[in-house]
Scaffold this motif. Structure first.
Motif, mmCIF file in Angstrom:
data_model
loop_
_atom_site.group_PDB
_atom_site.id
_atom_site.type_symbol
_atom_site.label_atom_id
_atom_site.label_comp_id
_atom_site.label_asym_id
_atom_site.label_seq_id
_atom_site.Cartn_x
_atom_site.Cartn_y
_atom_site.Cartn_z
ATOM 1 N N LYS A 239 -15.396 28.330 -0.591
ATOM 2 C CA LYS A 239 -14.322 28.243 0.402
ATOM 3 C C LYS A 239 -13.116 27.470 -0.121
ATOM 4 O O LYS A 239 -11.971 27.807 0.196
ATOM 5 C CB LYS A 239 -14.884 27.594 1.674
ATOM 6 C CG LYS A 239 -13.997 27.769 2.884
ATOM 7 C CD LYS A 239 -14.704 27.434 4.184
ATOM 8 C CE LYS A 239 -14.951 25.959 4.324
ATOM 9 N NZ LYS A 239 -15.280 25.571 5.714
ATOM 10 N N GLU A 240 -13.370 26.446 -0.931
ATOM 11 C CA GLU A 240 -12.268 25.652 -1.478
ATOM 12 C C GLU A 240 -11.383 26.499 -2.393
ATOM 13 O O GLU A 240 -10.153 26.418 -2.334
ATOM 14 C CB GLU A 240 -12.820 24.453 -2.250
ATOM 15 C CG GLU A 240 -11.764 23.488 -2.732
ATOM 16 C CD GLU A 240 -12.393 22.316 -3.451
ATOM 17 O OE1 GLU A 240 -12.373 22.310 -4.699
ATOM 18 O OE2 GLU A 240 -12.900 21.401 -2.767
ATOM 19 N N ALA A 241 -11.999 27.330 -3.223
ATOM 20 C CA ALA A 241 -11.237 28.217 -4.107
ATOM 21 C C ALA A 241 -10.421 29.212 -3.291
ATOM 22 O O ALA A 241 -9.276 29.537 -3.632
ATOM 23 C CB ALA A 241 -12.179 28.956 -5.053
ATOM 24 N N LEU A 242 -10.990 29.667 -2.198
ATOM 25 C CA LEU A 242 -10.300 30.599 -1.316
ATOM 26 C C LEU A 242 -9.108 29.918 -0.637
ATOM 27 O O LEU A 242 -8.006 30.477 -0.569
ATOM 28 C CB LEU A 242 -11.280 31.150 -0.286
ATOM 29 C CG LEU A 242 -10.790 32.212 0.687
ATOM 30 C CD1 LEU A 242 -10.049 33.331 -0.006
ATOM 31 C CD2 LEU A 242 -11.968 32.758 1.476
ATOM 32 N N LEU A 243 -9.310 28.694 -0.149
ATOM 33 C CA LEU A 243 -8.209 27.945 0.459
ATOM 34 C C LEU A 243 -7.074 27.749 -0.536
ATOM 35 O O LEU A 243 -5.905 27.954 -0.201
ATOM 36 C CB LEU A 243 -8.713 26.589 0.957
ATOM 37 C CG LEU A 243 -7.630 25.613 1.445
ATOM 38 C CD1 LEU A 243 -6.879 26.170 2.650
ATOM 39 C CD2 LEU A 243 -8.253 24.257 1.771
ATOM 40 N N PHE A 244 -7.418 27.367 -1.754
ATOM 41 C CA PHE A 244 -6.371 27.154 -2.755
ATOM 42 C C PHE A 244 -5.599 28.437 -3.007
ATOM 43 O O PHE A 244 -4.368 28.420 -3.090
ATOM 44 C CB PHE A 244 -6.954 26.628 -4.071
ATOM 45 C CG PHE A 244 -5.905 26.477 -5.134
ATOM 46 C CD1 PHE A 244 -4.989 25.438 -5.080
ATOM 47 C CD2 PHE A 244 -5.822 27.388 -6.174
ATOM 48 C CE1 PHE A 244 -3.994 25.310 -6.048
ATOM 49 C CE2 PHE A 244 -4.834 27.267 -7.139
ATOM 50 C CZ PHE A 244 -3.919 26.224 -7.085
ATOM 51 N N ASP A 245 -6.291 29.569 -3.117
ATOM 52 C CA ASP A 245 -5.598 30.827 -3.398
ATOM 53 C C ASP A 245 -4.720 31.253 -2.224
ATOM 54 O O ASP A 245 -3.634 31.800 -2.422
ATOM 55 C CB ASP A 245 -6.591 31.924 -3.770
ATOM 56 C CG ASP A 245 -5.941 33.052 -4.563
ATOM 57 O OD1 ASP A 245 -4.827 32.863 -5.093
ATOM 58 O OD2 ASP A 245 -6.542 34.138 -4.647
ATOM 59 N N VAL A 246 -5.166 31.014 -0.989
ATOM 60 C CA VAL A 246 -4.327 31.305 0.184
ATOM 61 C C VAL A 246 -3.004 30.562 0.058
ATOM 62 O O VAL A 246 -1.915 31.131 0.194
ATOM 63 C CB VAL A 246 -5.039 30.914 1.498
ATOM 64 C CG1 VAL A 246 -4.053 30.875 2.663
ATOM 65 C CG2 VAL A 246 -6.176 31.878 1.812
ATOM 66 N N LEU A 247 -3.086 29.255 -0.217
ATOM 67 C CA LEU A 247 -1.880 28.427 -0.268
ATOM 68 C C LEU A 247 -1.063 28.664 -1.524
ATOM 69 O O LEU A 247 0.169 28.690 -1.474
ATOM 70 C CB LEU A 247 -2.264 26.953 -0.138
ATOM 71 C CG LEU A 247 -2.847 26.567 1.217
ATOM 72 C CD1 LEU A 247 -3.278 25.109 1.229
ATOM 73 C CD2 LEU A 247 -1.854 26.833 2.346
ATOM 74 N N ASP A 248 -1.725 28.839 -2.655
ATOM 75 C CA ASP A 248 -1.001 29.081 -3.906
ATOM 76 C C ASP A 248 -0.248 30.409 -3.844
ATOM 77 O O ASP A 248 0.912 30.498 -4.262
ATOM 78 C CB ASP A 248 -1.972 29.066 -5.084
ATOM 79 C CG ASP A 248 -1.253 29.144 -6.411
ATOM 80 O OD1 ASP A 248 -0.482 28.210 -6.739
ATOM 81 O OD2 ASP A 248 -1.456 30.147 -7.131
#
Length: 198
Positions: free
Chosen positions: A55-64
């Motif tokens: 989920k953390e990798a997904l959150l980062f990609d959403v924001l990035d």
């Protein structure tokens, strides 16, 4: 054997990012699960892990993805042919147009960025700083007699302008293009002329 990338990889990734942004915004990052995100995409939980390891990798990609696109759009504008006042109004218009349809990403940026490791937060904040510096330069050029001498005032004005844009975004998310352009004109007048300029 190296796994080949599916033909619909980019489409599926965009679908996952959109569903994740919506669930992170509506349910909160902590409560949104990978299972729920997979369900929202109509794929299996196992399949979502082909794209993201958590989920953390997904959150980062959403924001990035969101902030890099926004920064490139705002800072990549060629405003050289415009007069200083027109530059300011044009960049403000572009920010408001770029915000359209990004409600979920914007909310996630405000509420969930702190869940990421410091290094990733710094990378995301770099996009934000780039946009602040772009707008700061345009404001400085539009009012050089005051703003070139007083950097603190220039920063305060720049952040106040972003505050006005974010107010409009939060309270008028359904505004159409003419309304967004008109509000950019109002913010330009307020910034350069004060209330008397309206």
């Amino acid at each position: 054997m190296v796994r080949t990338i599916a033909k619909d990889h980019d489409h599926k990734r965009a679908q996952i990012l959109g569903a994740a942004a919506r669930l992170f915004a509506e349910e909160g990052y902590d409560r949104a699960s990978m299972t729920r995100i997979a369900q929202a995409c109509g794929i299996s939980k196992a399949n979502i892990y082909h794209y993201y390891d958590g989920k953390e990798a997904l959150l980062f990609d959403v924001l990035d993805s969101y902030l890099s696109r926004l920064s490139a759009r705002i800072c990549g504008m060629d405003l050289r042919a415009l007069a200083p006042r027109e530059r300011l109004q044009q960049i403000l218009t572009e920010v408001l147009l770029a915000y359209e349809g990004a409600d979920h990403e914007h909310k996630v940026q405000l509420n969930a960025m702190s869940a990421l490791p410091d290094g990733q937060q710094e990378q995301l904040r770099a996009y934000q700083r780039d946009m602040v510096h772009c707008l700061m330069g345009v404001i400085r050029d539009a009012a050089p007699e005051r703003m070139q001498k007083d950097r603190q005032t220039l920063r305060s004005v720049t952040m106040s302008v972003f505050g006005m844009l974010n107010w409009h975004y939060m309270w008028n998310p359904g505004a159409d293009i003419p309304a967004r352009k008109d509000y950019a004109r109002i913010v330009t007048a307020l910034t350069l002329d004060g209330v008397a300029g309206l």
